[in-house]
Design a protein around this motif. Sequence first.
Motif, PDB file in Angstrom:
ATOM      1  N   PHE A  13       6.816   8.134   8.904  1.00 67.26           N
ATOM      2  CA  PHE A  13       5.628   7.292   8.781  1.00 67.26           C
ATOM      3  C   PHE A  13       5.353   6.804   7.361  1.00 67.26           C
ATOM      4  O   PHE A  13       4.419   6.038   7.153  1.00 67.26           O
ATOM      5  CB  PHE A  13       4.396   8.077   9.267  1.00 67.26           C
ATOM      6  CG  PHE A  13       4.502   8.528  10.693  1.00 67.26           C
ATOM      7  CD1 PHE A  13       4.300   7.643  11.726  1.00 67.26           C
ATOM      8  CD2 PHE A  13       4.826   9.840  11.003  1.00 67.26           C
ATOM      9  CE1 PHE A  13       4.390   8.054  13.050  1.00 67.26           C
ATOM     10  CE2 PHE A  13       4.919  10.257  12.311  1.00 67.26           C
ATOM     11  CZ  PHE A  13       4.704   9.360  13.346  1.00 67.26           C
ATOM     12  N   PHE A  16       4.506   3.101   6.358  1.00 72.33           N
ATOM     13  CA  PHE A  16       3.318   2.445   6.911  1.00 72.33           C
ATOM     14  C   PHE A  16       2.034   2.822   6.176  1.00 72.33           C
ATOM     15  O   PHE A  16       0.978   2.265   6.458  1.00 72.33           O
ATOM     16  CB  PHE A  16       3.164   2.801   8.397  1.00 72.33           C
ATOM     17  CG  PHE A  16       4.396   2.483   9.199  1.00 72.33           C
ATOM     18  CD1 PHE A  16       4.834   1.169   9.340  1.00 72.33           C
ATOM     19  CD2 PHE A  16       5.147   3.493   9.789  1.00 72.33           C
ATOM     20  CE1 PHE A  16       5.967   0.878  10.057  1.00 72.33           C
ATOM     21  CE2 PHE A  16       6.275   3.203  10.516  1.00 72.33           C
ATOM     22  CZ  PHE A  16       6.696   1.897  10.651  1.00 72.33           C
ATOM     23  N   TYR A  17       2.108   3.755   5.220  1.00 70.81           N
ATOM     24  CA  TYR A  17       0.926   4.190   4.476  1.00 70.81           C
ATOM     25  C   TYR A  17       0.911   3.553   3.095  1.00 70.81           C
ATOM     26  O   TYR A  17       1.943   3.400   2.458  1.00 70.81           O
ATOM     27  CB  TYR A  17       0.917   5.717   4.334  1.00 70.81           C
ATOM     28  CG  TYR A  17       0.420   6.426   5.584  1.00 70.81           C
ATOM     29  CD1 TYR A  17      -0.919   6.760   5.706  1.00 70.81           C
ATOM     30  CD2 TYR A  17       1.300   6.736   6.619  1.00 70.81           C
ATOM     31  CE1 TYR A  17      -1.370   7.405   6.848  1.00 70.81           C
ATOM     32  CE2 TYR A  17       0.854   7.366   7.762  1.00 70.81           C
ATOM     33  CZ  TYR A  17      -0.489   7.697   7.865  1.00 70.81           C
ATOM     34  OH  TYR A  17      -0.942   8.329   8.988  1.00 70.81           O
ATOM     35  N   CYS A  28      -4.545   7.822   1.345  1.00 64.50           N
ATOM     36  CA  CYS A  28      -3.434   7.080   1.949  1.00 64.50           C
ATOM     37  C   CYS A  28      -3.917   6.540   3.301  1.00 64.50           C
ATOM     38  O   CYS A  28      -4.364   7.317   4.152  1.00 64.50           O
ATOM     39  CB  CYS A  28      -2.225   7.989   2.140  1.00 64.50           C
ATOM     40  SG  CYS A  28      -1.561   8.598   0.582  1.00 64.50           S
ATOM     41  N   THR A  30      -3.413   3.432   6.608  1.00 59.81           N
ATOM     42  CA  THR A  30      -2.527   2.509   7.327  1.00 59.81           C
ATOM     43  C   THR A  30      -3.350   1.290   7.715  1.00 59.81           C
ATOM     44  O   THR A  30      -4.552   1.207   7.444  1.00 59.81           O
ATOM     45  CB  THR A  30      -1.963   3.159   8.612  1.00 59.81           C
ATOM     46  OG1 THR A  30      -3.048   3.414   9.496  1.00 59.81           O
ATOM     47  CG2 THR A  30      -1.223   4.440   8.297  1.00 59.81           C
ATOM     48  N   ARG A  31      -2.731   0.384   8.419  1.00 60.61           N
ATOM     49  CA  ARG A  31      -3.441  -0.810   8.896  1.00 60.61           C
ATOM     50  C   ARG A  31      -4.496  -0.452   9.957  1.00 60.61           C
ATOM     51  O   ARG A  31      -5.338  -1.271  10.284  1.00 60.61           O
ATOM     52  CB  ARG A  31      -2.449  -1.812   9.487  1.00 60.61           C
ATOM     53  CG  ARG A  31      -1.614  -2.478   8.414  1.00 60.61           C
ATOM     54  CD  ARG A  31      -0.786  -3.614   8.950  1.00 60.61           C
ATOM     55  NE  ARG A  31      -1.656  -4.649   9.524  1.00 60.61           N
ATOM     56  CZ  ARG A  31      -1.265  -5.490  10.477  1.00 60.61           C
ATOM     57  NH1 ARG A  31      -0.049  -5.418  10.978  1.00 60.61           N
ATOM     58  NH2 ARG A  31      -2.091  -6.389  10.941  1.00 60.61           N
ATOM     59  N   HIS A  36      -8.157  -1.173   4.812  1.00 61.35           N
ATOM     60  CA  HIS A  36      -6.862  -1.755   4.448  1.00 61.35           C
ATOM     61  C   HIS A  36      -7.042  -3.248   4.149  1.00 61.35           C
ATOM     62  O   HIS A  36      -7.952  -3.897   4.652  1.00 61.35           O
ATOM     63  CB  HIS A  36      -5.868  -1.543   5.607  1.00 61.35           C
ATOM     64  CG  HIS A  36      -4.449  -1.771   5.224  1.00 61.35           C
ATOM     65  ND1 HIS A  36      -3.858  -3.003   5.250  1.00 61.35           N
ATOM     66  CD2 HIS A  36      -3.494  -0.897   4.796  1.00 61.35           C
ATOM     67  CE1 HIS A  36      -2.599  -2.901   4.876  1.00 61.35           C
ATOM     68  NE2 HIS A  36      -2.350  -1.618   4.595  1.00 61.35           N
ATOM     69  N   MET A  49      -0.957   5.368  15.178  1.00 66.09           N
ATOM     70  CA  MET A  49       0.322   5.302  14.478  1.00 66.09           C
ATOM     71  C   MET A  49       1.438   5.790  15.391  1.00 66.09           C
ATOM     72  O   MET A  49       1.327   6.809  16.040  1.00 66.09           O
ATOM     73  CB  MET A  49       0.288   6.163  13.218  1.00 66.09           C
ATOM     74  CG  MET A  49      -0.420   5.540  12.047  1.00 66.09           C
ATOM     75  SD  MET A  49       0.261   3.957  11.574  1.00 66.09           S
ATOM     76  CE  MET A  49       1.914   4.391  11.108  1.00 66.09           C
ATOM     77  N   GLY A  53       5.239   1.977  13.836  1.00 72.95           N
ATOM     78  CA  GLY A  53       4.164   1.456  13.002  1.00 72.95           C
ATOM     79  C   GLY A  53       2.832   1.478  13.736  1.00 72.95           C
ATOM     80  O   GLY A  53       2.723   2.033  14.835  1.00 72.95           O
ATOM     81  N   PRO A  54       1.816   0.886  13.131  1.00 68.86           N
ATOM     82  CA  PRO A  54       0.505   0.886  13.772  1.00 68.86           C
ATOM     83  C   PRO A  54       0.518  -0.018  15.012  1.00 68.86           C
ATOM     84  O   PRO A  54       1.071  -1.117  14.982  1.00 68.86           O
ATOM     85  CB  PRO A  54      -0.430   0.351  12.693  1.00 68.86           C
ATOM     86  CG  PRO A  54       0.430  -0.357  11.732  1.00 68.86           C
ATOM     87  CD  PRO A  54       1.790   0.236  11.823  1.00 68.86           C
TER      88      PRO A  54
END
Length: 174
Positions: A13, A16-17, A28, A30-31, A36, A49, A53-54
Motif C-alpha cells: 500500500f 497510495f499514501y 499519512c 490516501t485519496r 487529500h 484501500m 488502490g483506493p
Amino acid sequence: MGRLCKLHIQNDFKEFYTPQVTEGGVVCITRCDARHKTPLRCVYGSCSMTRAGPECECSDRAAFWYQDQVCRSRISKVGVAVGVPVAILVLVTIVFAIVLLRSQRQKEEYRNNLRSRSELYDSDDGNWDAPQGFAVGNPAATWEDMETPSTSYINLERVDTSRNIHIRRPTVVR
C-alpha cells in the motif's frame, strides 16, 4: 517526509499514501481522506484501500445499479422492475385505444353507407317501392316461406291521380 510514510505502511500500500502536515504533526493519508489534494468522493458508498488502490464500495448493491466507479449515479432495480412493465402496459393500452377508435369510426362510416343504401330497400316483402306508387318485384330478395309475385304491380294507394300521363305512340321504323 515521503520516506516517513514508506517506513510505517505495508509494502503493498506504500505507493497510495502521501504525507500531510497537520497541526498535530505529519500524517499519512490516501485519496480516501477528505484532506487529500484530490480526494476520492464516493457519493453513495465509502472509500476503502485495496491492493489496487483506493476504491469506492457502493452501498446497497442489491437494490441499485451504479453507473460509475465513484457511486455517483445509481438506478433503482425495483424502479426498473416496476417501471418497464408499466411503461409497456401504458404503451400497449394507447395503441389498443387508437386501434379501437379507428375501427369504431370505420364501422360507423360503414353503417352510414348501409343506411343510405337501405333506404332503397325499405320493403320487407322483397319489392322496391318508388315514391310515385310503382313497384318492381325482386325475386332474388325472398325468404323460403315468402310468396313472391312473378310480375310487377302498381300500388294504387300511392298513385298520384292528378298527374297527366302522355304515352307516345310507337312508330314503325323501316
